[in-house]
Scaffold this active site. Structure first.
Site, mmCIF file in Angstrom:
data_model
loop_
_atom_site.group_PDB
_atom_site.id
_atom_site.type_symbol
_atom_site.label_atom_id
_atom_site.label_comp_id
_atom_site.label_asym_id
_atom_site.label_seq_id
_atom_site.Cartn_x
_atom_site.Cartn_y
_atom_site.Cartn_z
ATOM 1 N N HIS A 416 0.812 -1.217 0.000
ATOM 2 C CA HIS A 416 0.000 0.000 0.000
ATOM 3 C C HIS A 416 0.843 1.264 0.000
ATOM 4 C CE1 HIS A 416 -3.803 1.765 -0.145
ATOM 5 N NE2 HIS A 416 -4.357 1.300 0.946
ATOM 6 N N ASP A 420 -2.122 2.203 -4.786
ATOM 7 C CA ASP A 420 -3.354 2.694 -4.156
ATOM 8 C C ASP A 420 -4.446 1.629 -4.243
ATOM 9 O OD1 ASP A 420 -2.170 5.125 -3.606
ATOM 10 O OD2 ASP A 420 -2.871 6.043 -5.468
#
Length: 445
Positions: A416, A420
């Site tokens: 992450h 995204d």
């Protein structure tokens, strides 16, 4: 009669020590010149060492899992007084560890297997490593010299002696090496010293009463299993984003069955995996940020045009990740053949360093035990991994009607810090679309 001491040579990588992975001889054995003596493992490779002389083994220094310093005595041989010593050699190619990792239940090899990874796995006789320009001038030397890592440079700092793997682990655990007392050679800090410090900090330990029970079998974590554990701990520092999507694979399964019935005899039997490989490769063209590797030390993301797909493969020694190169240039049969070849090589211990490292994205599957959902662990430094779950027939609503379809979940995880959530979901949705309309796999864009 005389004694010959076989010492651990410099195995490259800038390391000061290596782990004893496996002995090939015992005290009392008579060994011939060039006969394998021991496998040793560094952070990047496992190397088989052979005897430079003929003689009888009278002493072995260390057990599997122990660390040996470069220059320390490994084996003492009794030889004839006139025996001529030959240069000590390192045989075999290291087995990468970089990819020994994926599904949360497993995990690569940072094996050639390791870190030979990967490592002590099946004891096959590895092929000789590709010589460097320097080695070509001295053919009797076969040293594995991977590119130096930043941690290797740190290992040269004065006063604090520790292998790169120890330094990396200490950094992940938040331990200051300067505050620890090393119990290794010349005060070198070892993994055991980190364990002691961690125990002092957390208070976690196994009760001696339990450890000494007759029905409790202590198993030392060494070799590939230790590398896997370190890789999993490293992956635990990465913020994972997991996304699960169900896919109707009825059409692609029908196509697969048809192709298997009509295939030529020289072609492999198809599973769902080659179709998924092509779908992933096709969709990555629109999501270059996912076909990438993240160097979080330097803060650089390396995006790749070639799709080098890691295929998590379970072996008797643990999970390895052989790599299918340039999937974007392959057809369905080429993908199937290469997966079959690499999986067999990994399970037999014959996979080379290049075949077990450098993947840009990984696919992992639990096969028939695929379950409904899983949480794959990233194969760092990659930023994405896709897990395949079990195919089940179940009723679904289609155009207002209840019909029975073959359904399967794709469980994916992403770094992450780099990917995204929206992009991750969009990518998996794109893969889903291709699998549900498999004709699109064979239509050029």
């Amino acid at each position: 009669m005389a004694e010959f001491v076989f010492k651990l040579p410099d195995v490259g990588e800038g390391t000061a020590e290596a782990e004893i992975a496996a002995w090939h001889v015992r005290v009392g054995d008579v060994v011939k010149e060039d006969q394998p003596l021991v496998d040793v493992m560094t952070d990047k490779a496992t190397v088989e060492m052979t005897s430079p002389v003929t003689g009888r083994v009278i002493k072995l220094n260390g057990d599997p899992g122990d660390m040996a310093a470069v220059g320390s005595a490994l084996v003492v041989l009794q030889i004839d007084g006139g025996a001529e010593e030959k240069p000590q050699r390192l045989n075999g190619e290291a087995k990468a560890v970089e990819g020994a990792i994926p599904a949360a239940a497993a995990p690569k090899p940072r094996v050639k297997v390791p870190a030979g990874t990967v490592l002590g796995e099946g004891k096959p006789a590895p092929a000789a490593p590709e010589p460097t320009p320097t080695q070509q001038a001295a053919p009797s030397q076969s040293l594995v010299r991977p590119e130096p890592k930043k941690a290797d440079v740190l290992s040269a700092r004065p006063h604090v002696l520790a292998a790169p793997a120890v330094r990396d682990r200490a950094e992940r655990l938040g331990l200051d090496l300067a505050t620890l007392r090393g119990t290794g050679p010349e005060g070198r800090i070892t993994h055991e010293d980190l364990d002691t410090a961690l125990l002092a900090r957390t208070g976690r330990s196994i009760s001696p009463a339990i450890a000494q029970r007759a029905d409790v079998e202590p198993i030392k974590v060494i070799g590939l299993r230790r590398k896997i554990a370190e890789k999993m701990q490293e992956a635990n520092t990465i913020p994972h984003f997991t996304y699960v999507e169900e896919v109707d694979v009825t059409a692609v399964e029908d196509l697969r069955a048809h192709l298997n019935v009509t295939r030529r005899e020289d072609r492999p039997k198809l599973t769902l995996l080659p179709f998924l490989m092509l779908a992933v490769s096709k969709c990555l063209r629109d999501f270059p940020q996912i076909n990438a590797r993240f160097d979080d030390v330097e803060g650089v993301i390396y995006r790749h045009q070639a799709v080098d797909l890691g295929i998590a493969t379970q072996t008797d020694s643990g999970l390895m990740v052989p790599v299918v190169r340039n999937v974007e240039e392959r057809d369905i049969w080429s993908c199937a053949s290469e997966v079959q070849r690499l999986s067999a090589a990994a399970r037999s211990g014959a996979a080379t360093r290049g075949e077990l490292s450098g993947s840009t994205i990984t696919i992992t599957s639990l096969g028939a035990m695929g379950g409904v959902v899983s949480t794959p662990v990233l194969n760092a430094p990659e930023v994405a991994i896709i897990g395949v779950n079990k195919i089940l027939e179940r009723p679904v609503v289609s155009e207002g009607q209840i019909v029975v379809r073959k359904m399967m979940n794709l469980s994916s995880s992403f770094d992450h810090r780099v990917v995204d959530g929206y992009d991750a979901a969009a990518f998996i949705q794109a893969v889903k679309g291709v699998l549900e309309q498999p004709a699109s796999l064979f239509i050029p864009r």
